[in-house]
Design a protein around this motif. Structure first.
Motif, PDB file in Angstrom:
ATOM      1  N   PRO A 177       0.826  -1.215   0.000  1.00 42.38           N
ATOM      2  CA  PRO A 177       0.000   0.000   0.000  1.00 42.38           C
ATOM      3  C   PRO A 177       0.856   1.259   0.000  1.00 42.38           C
ATOM      4  O   PRO A 177       1.975   1.274   0.522  1.00 42.38           O
ATOM      5  CB  PRO A 177      -0.803  -0.122   1.301  1.00 42.38           C
ATOM      6  CG  PRO A 177      -0.004  -1.043   2.164  1.00 42.38           C
ATOM      7  CD  PRO A 177       0.675  -1.998   1.238  1.00 42.38           C
ATOM      8  N   LYS A 178       0.315   2.308  -0.572  1.00 39.07           N
ATOM      9  CA  LYS A 178       0.998   3.597  -0.648  1.00 39.07           C
ATOM     10  C   LYS A 178       0.388   4.530   0.378  1.00 39.07           C
ATOM     11  O   LYS A 178      -0.817   4.766   0.386  1.00 39.07           O
ATOM     12  CB  LYS A 178       0.848   4.183  -2.054  1.00 39.07           C
ATOM     13  CG  LYS A 178       1.438   5.584  -2.239  1.00 39.07           C
ATOM     14  CD  LYS A 178       1.190   6.088  -3.643  1.00 39.07           C
ATOM     15  CE  LYS A 178       1.647   7.529  -3.831  1.00 39.07           C
ATOM     16  NZ  LYS A 178       3.113   7.652  -3.659  1.00 39.07           N
ATOM     17  N   ALA A 179       1.210   5.066   1.263  1.00 40.77           N
ATOM     18  CA  ALA A 179       0.733   6.002   2.273  1.00 40.77           C
ATOM     19  C   ALA A 179       0.393   7.337   1.619  1.00 40.77           C
ATOM     20  O   ALA A 179       1.108   7.819   0.739  1.00 40.77           O
ATOM     21  CB  ALA A 179       1.787   6.203   3.350  1.00 40.77           C
ATOM     22  N   LYS A 182     -10.897  10.095  -2.973  1.00 44.38           N
ATOM     23  CA  LYS A 182     -10.401   9.168  -3.998  1.00 44.38           C
ATOM     24  C   LYS A 182      -9.151   9.759  -4.631  1.00 44.38           C
ATOM     25  O   LYS A 182      -9.128  10.943  -4.974  1.00 44.38           O
ATOM     26  CB  LYS A 182     -11.457   8.904  -5.071  1.00 44.38           C
ATOM     27  CG  LYS A 182     -12.722   8.214  -4.556  1.00 44.38           C
ATOM     28  CD  LYS A 182     -13.739   8.030  -5.668  1.00 44.38           C
ATOM     29  CE  LYS A 182     -14.971   7.280  -5.175  1.00 44.38           C
ATOM     30  NZ  LYS A 182     -15.705   8.050  -4.134  1.00 44.38           N
ATOM     31  N   MET A 183      -8.133   8.945  -4.776  1.00 46.72           N
ATOM     32  CA  MET A 183      -6.949   9.339  -5.514  1.00 46.72           C
ATOM     33  C   MET A 183      -7.129   8.923  -6.968  1.00 46.72           C
ATOM     34  O   MET A 183      -7.701   7.866  -7.258  1.00 46.72           O
ATOM     35  CB  MET A 183      -5.693   8.698  -4.920  1.00 46.72           C
ATOM     36  CG  MET A 183      -5.496   8.971  -3.431  1.00 46.72           C
ATOM     37  SD  MET A 183      -5.510  10.740  -2.985  1.00 46.72           S
ATOM     38  CE  MET A 183      -4.037  11.315  -3.848  1.00 46.72           C
ATOM     39  N   VAL A 184      -6.648   9.763  -7.875  1.00 46.16           N
ATOM     40  CA  VAL A 184      -6.854   9.540  -9.304  1.00 46.16           C
ATOM     41  C   VAL A 184      -5.542   9.085  -9.934  1.00 46.16           C
ATOM     42  O   VAL A 184      -4.504   9.755  -9.783  1.00 46.16           O
ATOM     43  CB  VAL A 184      -7.352  10.824  -9.993  1.00 46.16           C
ATOM     44  CG1 VAL A 184      -7.635  10.558 -11.474  1.00 46.16           C
ATOM     45  CG2 VAL A 184      -8.616  11.351  -9.303  1.00 46.16           C
ATOM     46  N   THR A 185      -5.575   7.957 -10.631  1.00 50.15           N
ATOM     47  CA  THR A 185      -4.378   7.436 -11.269  1.00 50.15           C
ATOM     48  C   THR A 185      -4.103   8.171 -12.581  1.00 50.15           C
ATOM     49  O   THR A 185      -4.968   8.867 -13.123  1.00 50.15           O
ATOM     50  CB  THR A 185      -4.515   5.940 -11.570  1.00 50.15           C
ATOM     51  OG1 THR A 185      -5.568   5.744 -12.531  1.00 50.15           O
ATOM     52  CG2 THR A 185      -4.850   5.162 -10.306  1.00 50.15           C
ATOM     53  N   ARG A 186      -2.901   7.986 -13.095  1.00 45.83           N
ATOM     54  CA  ARG A 186      -2.522   8.656 -14.340  1.00 45.83           C
ATOM     55  C   ARG A 186      -3.413   8.242 -15.503  1.00 45.83           C
ATOM     56  O   ARG A 186      -3.646   9.025 -16.435  1.00 45.83           O
ATOM     57  CB  ARG A 186      -1.052   8.360 -14.675  1.00 45.83           C
ATOM     58  CG  ARG A 186      -0.488   9.212 -15.799  1.00 45.83           C
ATOM     59  CD  ARG A 186       1.009   9.043 -15.921  1.00 45.83           C
ATOM     60  NE  ARG A 186       1.719   9.502 -14.736  1.00 45.83           N
ATOM     61  CZ  ARG A 186       2.036  10.765 -14.505  1.00 45.83           C
ATOM     62  NH1 ARG A 186       1.688  11.711 -15.381  1.00 45.83           N
ATOM     63  NH2 ARG A 186       2.679  11.104 -13.400  1.00 45.83           N
ATOM     64  N   ASP A 187      -3.949   7.019 -15.447  1.00 49.03           N
ATOM     65  CA  ASP A 187      -4.837   6.584 -16.526  1.00 49.03           C
ATOM     66  C   ASP A 187      -6.313   6.846 -16.218  1.00 49.03           C
ATOM     67  O   ASP A 187      -7.201   6.311 -16.869  1.00 49.03           O
ATOM     68  CB  ASP A 187      -4.619   5.107 -16.866  1.00 49.03           C
ATOM     69  CG  ASP A 187      -4.810   4.195 -15.659  1.00 49.03           C
ATOM     70  OD1 ASP A 187      -5.116   4.703 -14.561  1.00 49.03           O
ATOM     71  OD2 ASP A 187      -4.661   2.979 -15.814  1.00 49.03           O
ATOM     72  N   ALA A 220      -5.584  19.297  10.463  1.00 47.27           N
ATOM     73  CA  ALA A 220      -5.342  19.881   9.145  1.00 47.27           C
ATOM     74  C   ALA A 220      -5.027  18.844   8.081  1.00 47.27           C
ATOM     75  O   ALA A 220      -4.671  19.217   6.951  1.00 47.27           O
ATOM     76  CB  ALA A 220      -4.189  20.884   9.228  1.00 47.27           C
ATOM     77  N   SER A 221      -5.169  17.544   8.391  1.00 49.61           N
ATOM     78  CA  SER A 221      -4.727  16.523   7.451  1.00 49.61           C
ATOM     79  C   SER A 221      -5.697  15.356   7.369  1.00 49.61           C
ATOM     80  O   SER A 221      -6.413  15.056   8.327  1.00 49.61           O
ATOM     81  CB  SER A 221      -3.346  15.980   7.854  1.00 49.61           C
ATOM     82  OG  SER A 221      -2.384  17.003   7.904  1.00 49.61           O
ATOM     83  N   ILE A 222      -5.677  14.710   6.213  1.00 48.44           N
ATOM     84  CA  ILE A 222      -6.320  13.410   6.023  1.00 48.44           C
ATOM     85  C   ILE A 222      -5.202  12.418   5.749  1.00 48.44           C
ATOM     86  O   ILE A 222      -4.389  12.619   4.846  1.00 48.44           O
ATOM     87  CB  ILE A 222      -7.314  13.425   4.848  1.00 48.44           C
ATOM     88  CG1 ILE A 222      -8.428  14.445   5.097  1.00 48.44           C
ATOM     89  CG2 ILE A 222      -7.905  12.032   4.630  1.00 48.44           C
ATOM     90  CD1 ILE A 222      -9.379  14.604   3.935  1.00 48.44           C
ATOM     91  N   LYS A 223      -5.157  11.334   6.539  1.00 49.27           N
ATOM     92  CA  LYS A 223      -4.104  10.337   6.381  1.00 49.27           C
ATOM     93  C   LYS A 223      -4.728   8.990   6.066  1.00 49.27           C
ATOM     94  O   LYS A 223      -5.711   8.584   6.687  1.00 49.27           O
ATOM     95  CB  LYS A 223      -3.274  10.241   7.661  1.00 49.27           C
ATOM     96  CG  LYS A 223      -2.597  11.544   8.055  1.00 49.27           C
ATOM     97  CD  LYS A 223      -1.922  11.425   9.406  1.00 49.27           C
ATOM     98  CE  LYS A 223      -1.351  12.758   9.862  1.00 49.27           C
ATOM     99  NZ  LYS A 223      -0.762  12.670  11.220  1.00 49.27           N
ATOM    100  N   GLY A 224      -4.149   8.314   5.091  1.00 48.48           N
ATOM    101  CA  GLY A 224      -4.670   7.019   4.707  1.00 48.48           C
ATOM    102  C   GLY A 224      -3.733   6.311   3.766  1.00 48.48           C
ATOM    103  O   GLY A 224      -2.543   6.624   3.689  1.00 48.48           O
ATOM    104  N   SER A 225      -4.278   5.354   3.019  1.00 40.44           N
ATOM    105  CA  SER A 225      -3.459   4.600   2.083  1.00 40.44           C
ATOM    106  C   SER A 225      -4.298   4.157   0.896  1.00 40.44           C
ATOM    107  O   SER A 225      -5.531   4.055   0.964  1.00 40.44           O
ATOM    108  CB  SER A 225      -2.836   3.376   2.765  1.00 40.44           C
ATOM    109  OG  SER A 225      -3.852   2.496   3.229  1.00 40.44           O
ATOM    110  N   VAL A 226      -3.599   3.898  -0.206  1.00 40.28           N
ATOM    111  CA  VAL A 226      -4.193   3.355  -1.425  1.00 40.28           C
ATOM    112  C   VAL A 226      -3.263   2.262  -1.928  1.00 40.28           C
ATOM    113  O   VAL A 226      -2.081   2.215  -1.554  1.00 40.28           O
ATOM    114  CB  VAL A 226      -4.376   4.440  -2.512  1.00 40.28           C
ATOM    115  CG1 VAL A 226      -5.485   5.411  -2.133  1.00 40.28           C
ATOM    116  CG2 VAL A 226      -3.076   5.187  -2.767  1.00 40.28           C
ATOM    117  N   PRO A 227      -3.755   1.366  -2.775  1.00 32.82           N
ATOM    118  CA  PRO A 227      -2.846   0.383  -3.369  1.00 32.82           C
ATOM    119  C   PRO A 227      -1.742   1.073  -4.165  1.00 32.82           C
ATOM    120  O   PRO A 227      -1.902   2.210  -4.612  1.00 32.82           O
ATOM    121  CB  PRO A 227      -3.769  -0.429  -4.288  1.00 32.82           C
ATOM    122  CG  PRO A 227      -5.137  -0.233  -3.720  1.00 32.82           C
ATOM    123  CD  PRO A 227      -5.152   1.166  -3.172  1.00 32.82           C
TER     124      PRO A 227
END
Length: 302
Positions: free
Chosen positions: A31-33, A76-81, A124-131
């Motif tokens: 996972p990516k922090a 949601k994080m957005v991928t390059r594709d 002041a932050s949101i912390k999590g992870s994505v694949p």
């Protein structure tokens, strides 16, 4: 044949060495922090509860903050594709909760010093992870999801998540039918005709079986802006929350009718410009084909 076998063996050894040094995909399987930082600004100027804000509204007025808190849901994080990947929150605490597929974080950029009247604690932050992946942007909703917005505001935190419990975060509840204030940004100056310009965003026109008990089935104007920052890198950038952009279309020194500022009323004369800054249609409470792009949030360098 011996020469062919020798070359094949050398190629295999080289590939193994490359993988061992991180040149393959093996180091990208975990996972990516992710950390998304927010900062209060007025234009390009960082601000705090002690700051004098200048250039506000159509008359370039001056004022000070009295509150700056807002809910962010379903990041949601957005991928390059172009794929949207849901952020998994690290914690469930006073500022974060995960309920099924819904996530909520309260961002609190005031500390109850100076002119601010919120709470001493800040977040002041949101912390999590994505694949693992190549992420280039971020999306989120400003507000509390409908399924959680109308829960009992006074119940124990074991029943109502702390992040949306009024006992933990006083001042963020609205009404039984309205639920929570999604956004509470307030600016004040005692010389103004209505001394405080309130920006209270929340759902309106809510009805249900028993709204007084929190049983709300739908809201005519949901008022939950969906925000997209197509270019965002959490390692090098933060998200600025621009009070100056939010108030740009109003004369903040005067109150044209209704409560001071905008409390999400569909007929409030100050709400049209505020909703434009949020990228929402005032009449419907959603973004339409003619809605302007939101200007409240922007990616800036850390």
């Amino acid at each position: 044949m011996k020469k062919s076998l020798m070359l094949s063996g050398l190629a295999a050894a080289a590939l193994a060495a490359l993988s061992g040094c991180g040149g393959g995909d093996s180091e990208d399987t975990g996972p990516k922090a992710v950390r998304i930082d927010f900062a209060a600004v007025a234009g390009d100027t960082p601000i705090t509860c002690a700051s004098t804000l200048s250039g506000l509204g159509t008359t370039s007025a001056s004022g000070t903050l009295t509150d700056m808190r807002f809910y962010i849901a379903n990041v949601k994080m957005v991928t390059r594709d172009g794929k949207d990947v849901a952020l998994k929150l690290d914690a469930t605490d006073n500022y974060n909760t995960t309920q099924g597929s819904e996530t909520i974080t309260l961002i609190d950029l005031e500390d109850k010093t100076g002119s601010c009247a919120g709470t001493p604690e800040m977040n002041a932050s949101i912390k999590g992870s994505v694949p693992a992946g190549d992420y280039v942007g971020v999306k989120f909703t400003l507000g509390v999801p409908q399924s959680l917005n109308h829960t009992d505001q006074s119940a124990a935190t074991s029943v109502t998540p702390a992040v949306i419990n009024n006992a933990v975060h006083p001042g963020m509840a609205w009404s039984w039918a309205g639920g929570r204030k999604f956004t509470k940004i307030e600016v004040t100056n005692s010389a103004w005709t209505a001394p405080t310009f309130f920006t209270h965003l929340g759902s309106t026109g809510c009805t249900g079986t028993n709204p007084a008990a929190g049983q709300v089935d739908s809201c005519a104007r949901p008022n939950r802006p969906n925000v997209t920052l197509a270019a965002f890198n959490g390692d090098t950038q933060k998200i600025a929350v621009d009070v100056k952009a939010l108030l740009a279309g109003n004369n903040v020194t005067l109150n044209g009718g209704g409560p001071g500022g905008c409390m999400s009323g569909a007929t409030d004369p100050e709400c049209g410009a505020v909703f434009n800054a949020l990228g929402l249609d005032l009449a419907t409470g959603v973004a339409t084909a003619t809605s302007p792009a939101q200007t409240l949030f922007k990616a800036v360098s850390k």
